[in-house]
Design a protein around this motif. Sequence first.
Motif, PDB file in Angstrom:
ATOM      1  N   TYR A   1       0.899  -1.161   0.000  1.00 18.45           N
ATOM      2  CA  TYR A   1       0.000   0.000   0.000  1.00 18.45           C
ATOM      3  C   TYR A   1       0.928   1.199   0.000  1.00 18.45           C
ATOM      4  O   TYR A   1       1.567   1.499   1.009  1.00 18.45           O
ATOM      5  CB  TYR A   1      -0.895  -0.020   1.233  1.00 18.45           C
ATOM      6  CG  TYR A   1      -1.656   1.267   1.486  1.00 18.45           C
ATOM      7  CD1 TYR A   1      -2.736   1.632   0.697  1.00 18.45           C
ATOM      8  CD2 TYR A   1      -1.268   2.119   2.526  1.00 18.45           C
ATOM      9  CE1 TYR A   1      -3.434   2.811   0.946  1.00 18.45           C
ATOM     10  CE2 TYR A   1      -1.960   3.300   2.778  1.00 18.45           C
ATOM     11  CZ  TYR A   1      -3.045   3.635   1.987  1.00 18.45           C
ATOM     12  OH  TYR A   1      -3.718   4.804   2.225  1.00 18.45           O
TER      13      TYR A   1
ATOM     14  N   SER B   1       1.464   0.021  -6.192  1.00 22.19           N
ATOM     15  CA  SER B   1       0.473  -0.472  -5.245  1.00 22.19           C
ATOM     16  C   SER B   1       0.048  -1.878  -5.656  1.00 22.19           C
ATOM     17  O   SER B   1      -0.205  -2.135  -6.846  1.00 22.19           O
ATOM     18  CB  SER B   1      -0.743   0.464  -5.232  1.00 22.19           C
ATOM     19  OG  SER B   1      -1.672   0.053  -4.262  1.00 22.19           O
TER      20      SER B   1
ATOM     21  N   ARG C   1      -1.467   4.896  -3.048  1.00 24.45           N
ATOM     22  CA  ARG C   1      -1.704   3.950  -4.148  1.00 24.45           C
ATOM     23  C   ARG C   1      -1.140   4.439  -5.476  1.00 24.45           C
ATOM     24  O   ARG C   1      -1.599   4.040  -6.545  1.00 24.45           O
ATOM     25  CB  ARG C   1      -3.201   3.631  -4.287  1.00 24.45           C
ATOM     26  CG  ARG C   1      -3.796   2.920  -3.070  1.00 24.45           C
ATOM     27  CD  ARG C   1      -5.213   2.425  -3.366  1.00 24.45           C
ATOM     28  NE  ARG C   1      -5.753   1.635  -2.272  1.00 24.45           N
ATOM     29  CZ  ARG C   1      -6.485   2.135  -1.283  1.00 24.45           C
ATOM     30  NH1 ARG C   1      -6.755   3.434  -1.268  1.00 24.45           N
ATOM     31  NH2 ARG C   1      -6.943   1.366  -0.313  1.00 24.45           N
TER      32      ARG C   1
END
Length: 222
Positions: A53, A167, A151
């Motif tokens: 993430y 991401s 992201r």
Amino acid sequence: MDIHHSISKLENYGSCEVADALTKLNIACFLPDLCLYSPEYVSGDTKLIGPAYTVQMVSVKDPNAPPTPSDHFVDTAPEGSVVVISTPANSINAVWGGLMTARAKHLGVKGVIIDGRFRDLEEQREMEFPIFARGLSCLGAGGFTRCGGVRESIQIGTGEATVTVHSSDIIVADLNGVVVIPLEKLEEVIEICAVSSIVDAKCMTDLKAGKDIKSTFKLHRG
């Protein structure tokens, strides 16, 4: 692809084996100069595996930086993810602290990789939260850096050592370092690791029995 099943297979391999597999595929993978600080400093059996993430930190003095997301970046971290944070070069402040870890643990985040600094080391270790970073700082982010996006593809490292992390790429981190697997190469990497681990086990057996490296490698590695 069943990501959860594939990640469970990766538990059998360490960062060194994964890095060797990616090197065979000619893929830059090593996130340099990051080491384990929590739960212990480069010690123990901590292994961090999960989808990235990504978080991009920017300087508060950069007028061209993108706006801060409406939600705090920790609040939107998915369960089971590994937070990967990129910071401006030469940042002296922490971009992660004990309060963030408390929230991240509640959300089910596996750990954090920081191309920069963090703080509240005692709290991190009390919560047994895995943190790989470049270093520590007693300075908070206020007045220095802020989140400029999540992201997004981020860059870790400098010069020829720069690696792009997307991401949902897969992170593998342990005492030997941090590597990133492009999601589309995950199955291929696992297949290579499965073969190489058997070969290395045979080499280790022979070397412990007193055989020399040259003949052992020739026999098992070709």
